[in-house]
Design an enzyme around this catalytic site. Sequence first.
Site, PDB file in Angstrom:
ATOM      1  N   ASP A  66     -26.693  88.550  40.679  1.00 33.81           N
ATOM      2  CA  ASP A  66     -26.911  89.021  42.044  1.00 33.81           C
ATOM      3  C   ASP A  66     -25.596  89.684  42.446  1.00 33.81           C
ATOM      4  O   ASP A  66     -24.547  89.029  42.480  1.00 33.81           O
ATOM      5  CB  ASP A  66     -27.222  87.824  42.953  1.00 33.81           C
ATOM      6  CG  ASP A  66     -27.478  88.252  44.394  1.00 33.81           C
ATOM      7  OD1 ASP A  66     -26.888  89.272  44.835  1.00 33.81           O
ATOM      8  OD2 ASP A  66     -28.248  87.577  45.087  1.00 33.81           O
ATOM      9  N   TYR A 157     -35.178 105.907  56.874  1.00 32.28           N
ATOM     10  CA  TYR A 157     -34.222 105.529  55.826  1.00 32.28           C
ATOM     11  C   TYR A 157     -33.002 104.846  56.442  1.00 32.28           C
ATOM     12  O   TYR A 157     -32.417 103.930  55.877  1.00 32.28           O
ATOM     13  CB  TYR A 157     -33.817 106.775  55.021  1.00 32.28           C
ATOM     14  CG  TYR A 157     -33.669 106.492  53.541  1.00 32.28           C
ATOM     15  CD1 TYR A 157     -34.792 106.404  52.720  1.00 32.28           C
ATOM     16  CD2 TYR A 157     -32.429 106.309  52.968  1.00 32.28           C
ATOM     17  CE1 TYR A 157     -34.660 106.139  51.376  1.00 32.28           C
ATOM     18  CE2 TYR A 157     -32.284 106.041  51.625  1.00 32.28           C
ATOM     19  CZ  TYR A 157     -33.407 105.961  50.831  1.00 32.28           C
ATOM     20  OH  TYR A 157     -33.267 105.707  49.503  1.00 32.28           O
ATOM     21  N   LYS A 164     -25.916 105.000  51.315  1.00 34.63           N
ATOM     22  CA  LYS A 164     -25.880 105.996  50.223  1.00 34.63           C
ATOM     23  C   LYS A 164     -24.731 106.991  50.446  1.00 34.63           C
ATOM     24  O   LYS A 164     -24.151 107.496  49.482  1.00 34.63           O
ATOM     25  CB  LYS A 164     -27.214 106.748  50.124  1.00 34.63           C
ATOM     26  CG  LYS A 164     -28.387 105.896  49.640  1.00 34.63           C
ATOM     27  CD  LYS A 164     -28.199 105.360  48.249  1.00 34.63           C
ATOM     28  CE  LYS A 164     -29.466 104.733  47.687  1.00 34.63           C
ATOM     29  NZ  LYS A 164     -29.219 103.908  46.493  1.00 34.63           N
ATOM     30  N   THR A 195     -41.676 103.453  43.316  1.00 34.35           N
ATOM     31  CA  THR A 195     -41.117 102.232  42.721  1.00 34.35           C
ATOM     32  C   THR A 195     -41.271 101.106  43.746  1.00 34.35           C
ATOM     33  O   THR A 195     -41.661 101.370  44.885  1.00 34.35           O
ATOM     34  CB  THR A 195     -39.605 102.390  42.429  1.00 34.35           C
ATOM     35  OG1 THR A 195     -38.930 102.594  43.666  1.00 34.35           O
ATOM     36  CG2 THR A 195     -39.300 103.548  41.482  1.00 34.35           C
TER      37      THR A 195
HETATM   38  P1  NAP Z   1     -36.667  99.153  42.012  1.00 36.81           P
HETATM   39  O1  NAP Z   1     -37.411  99.293  40.756  1.00 36.81           O
HETATM   40  O2  NAP Z   1     -37.242  98.250  43.053  1.00 36.81           O
HETATM   41  O3  NAP Z   1     -35.178  98.725  41.673  1.00 36.81           O
HETATM   42  C1  NAP Z   1     -34.296  98.218  42.640  1.00 36.81           C
HETATM   43  C2  NAP Z   1     -33.526  97.102  41.966  1.00 36.81           C
HETATM   44  O4  NAP Z   1     -32.458  96.655  42.806  1.00 36.81           O
HETATM   45  C3  NAP Z   1     -34.403  95.883  41.663  1.00 36.81           C
HETATM   46  O5  NAP Z   1     -34.239  95.516  40.317  1.00 36.81           O
HETATM   47  C4  NAP Z   1     -33.784  94.833  42.601  1.00 36.81           C
HETATM   48  O6  NAP Z   1     -33.955  93.513  42.129  1.00 36.81           O
HETATM   49  C5  NAP Z   1     -32.332  95.267  42.571  1.00 36.81           C
HETATM   50  N1  NAP Z   1     -31.524  94.566  43.559  1.00 36.81           N
HETATM   51  C6  NAP Z   1     -31.678  94.531  44.905  1.00 36.81           C
HETATM   52  N2  NAP Z   1     -30.752  93.720  45.449  1.00 36.81           N
HETATM   53  C7  NAP Z   1     -29.994  93.243  44.421  1.00 36.81           C
HETATM   54  C8  NAP Z   1     -28.913  92.335  44.329  1.00 36.81           C
HETATM   55  N3  NAP Z   1     -28.376  91.745  45.427  1.00 36.81           N
HETATM   56  N4  NAP Z   1     -28.397  92.055  43.093  1.00 36.81           N
HETATM   57  C9  NAP Z   1     -28.904  92.623  41.988  1.00 36.81           C
HETATM   58  N5  NAP Z   1     -29.955  93.482  42.001  1.00 36.81           N
HETATM   59  C10 NAP Z   1     -30.487  93.770  43.218  1.00 36.81           C
HETATM   60  O7  NAP Z   1     -36.486 100.565  42.755  1.00 36.81           O
HETATM   61  P2  NAP Z   1     -35.831 101.956  42.306  1.00 36.81           P
HETATM   62  O8  NAP Z   1     -36.472 102.966  43.173  1.00 36.81           O
HETATM   63  O9  NAP Z   1     -35.883 102.116  40.834  1.00 36.81           O
HETATM   64  O10 NAP Z   1     -34.333 101.796  42.811  1.00 36.81           O
HETATM   65  C11 NAP Z   1     -33.206 102.034  41.980  1.00 36.81           C
HETATM   66  C12 NAP Z   1     -32.178 102.875  42.716  1.00 36.81           C
HETATM   67  O11 NAP Z   1     -32.683 104.195  42.877  1.00 36.81           O
HETATM   68  C13 NAP Z   1     -31.826 102.374  44.118  1.00 36.81           C
HETATM   69  O12 NAP Z   1     -30.432 102.544  44.328  1.00 36.81           O
HETATM   70  C14 NAP Z   1     -32.606 103.345  45.004  1.00 36.81           C
HETATM   71  O13 NAP Z   1     -32.039 103.464  46.299  1.00 36.81           O
HETATM   72  C15 NAP Z   1     -32.450 104.607  44.195  1.00 36.81           C
HETATM   73  N6  NAP Z   1     -33.353 105.723  44.522  1.00 36.81           N
HETATM   74  C16 NAP Z   1     -34.699 105.530  44.490  1.00 36.81           C
HETATM   75  C17 NAP Z   1     -35.539 106.599  44.797  1.00 36.81           C
HETATM   76  C18 NAP Z   1     -37.026 106.418  44.815  1.00 36.81           C
HETATM   77  O14 NAP Z   1     -37.726 107.237  45.407  1.00 36.81           O
HETATM   78  N7  NAP Z   1     -37.571 105.404  44.172  1.00 36.81           N
HETATM   79  C19 NAP Z   1     -35.000 107.861  45.113  1.00 36.81           C
HETATM   80  C20 NAP Z   1     -33.627 108.017  45.115  1.00 36.81           C
HETATM   81  C21 NAP Z   1     -32.807 106.944  44.818  1.00 36.81           C
HETATM   82  P3  NAP Z   1     -35.135  92.629  42.828  1.00 36.81           P
HETATM   83  O15 NAP Z   1     -36.419  93.257  42.423  1.00 36.81           O
HETATM   84  O16 NAP Z   1     -34.911  91.260  42.280  1.00 36.81           O
HETATM   85  O17 NAP Z   1     -34.915  92.693  44.321  1.00 36.81           O
END
Ligand code: NAP
Length: 265
Positions: A66, A157, A164, A195
């Site tokens: 974490d 957001y 960010k 996601t």
């Molecule tokens: P995701 O699959 O839900 O991944 C997010 C991850 O962050 C999950 O594994 C979550 O774990 C982890 N996390 C949250 N709090 C944490 C903590 N305290 N310690 C360790 N891990 C933690 O979603 P994703 O969209 O792929 O997100 C990945 C990145 O991409 C993020 O930075 C997001 O802002 C960025 N992003 C996403 C998009 C989009 O449209 N999806 C666009 C631009 C940027 P848990 O599941 O256990 O909470």
Amino acid sequence: MYTIDLSGKTGLVMGVANQRSLAWAIAQPLADAGARLAFSYQSDRLRPTLEKLTEDLNAPLLVECDVGSDEQIDAMFERVGREFGKLDYLVHALAYSPAATFEHPFVETTREDWRTAMDVSAYSLVATTNRAARLMTEGGSVVTLSYLAAERVVPHYNMMGVAKAALEASVRYLAYDLGPKGIRVNAISAGPVRTIAARSIAGFGDLYSQAGEMSMLRRNIDHEEVGGLGLSLLADRLGGGITGETVYVDAGFHAIGLFLPQGKE
Ligand code: NAP
């Protein structure tokens, strides 16, 4: 043929929650190119999913972490260092902001929610890059994930956009500090992708369709495109000259200044 061979390279991938996670989209081409990977998960709840996802990879290492805890970050890097000996790549693909920050206007952000979002979504890059750099004895590359809301207002957001912005600024300062050691640090600014994290943003469905309809390419991006850019930024042979940068993979959406009404384009 131009091939990318990452055999002998090692990477730590943070943020795989399931097969739709952007962290997993980047891990796949890294593993296909021969890199050995460690994966961190926030809590035991995610371990079975990770075990299943990574069962065909080359000796994956699964570590709980974490990022809100310095002790857990230290323990993770101690374990990665012990198992791998050195580290070449860090993928930081995680973020969190309390649900209230997406639901209420930004002006109502509480001190506690600000702290939490900044800590998990931005400071964690600094904390993990610092430890990773100690293991990057032959140089290395760090990639994090950002979004356009860092520099433009995207409704709902809110606090995550502010976090960010801090993340992207941190990328530049980290890249400056670590450049002399041959360590590169970059951010991928991805367009909306479906996601688990994306689901926590109110109105994500509308935002997703709008981004697809109005981008230069008139479509959304996909997981594979994020993975391809991740590989390009991590592998020295491809992105070796790029650092301190935020690179967009959003079908050109970020570069448009004004949108004409539909039918008048
Ligand atoms: P995701 O699959 O839900 O991944 C997010 C991850 O962050 C999950 O594994 C979550 O774990 C982890 N996390 C949250 N709090 C944490 C903590 N305290 N310690 C360790 N891990 C933690 O979603 P994703 O969209 O792929 O997100 C990945 C990145 O991409 C993020 O930075 C997001 O802002 C960025 N992003 C996403 C998009 C989009 O449209 N999806 C666009 C631009 C940027 P848990 O599941 O256990 O909470």
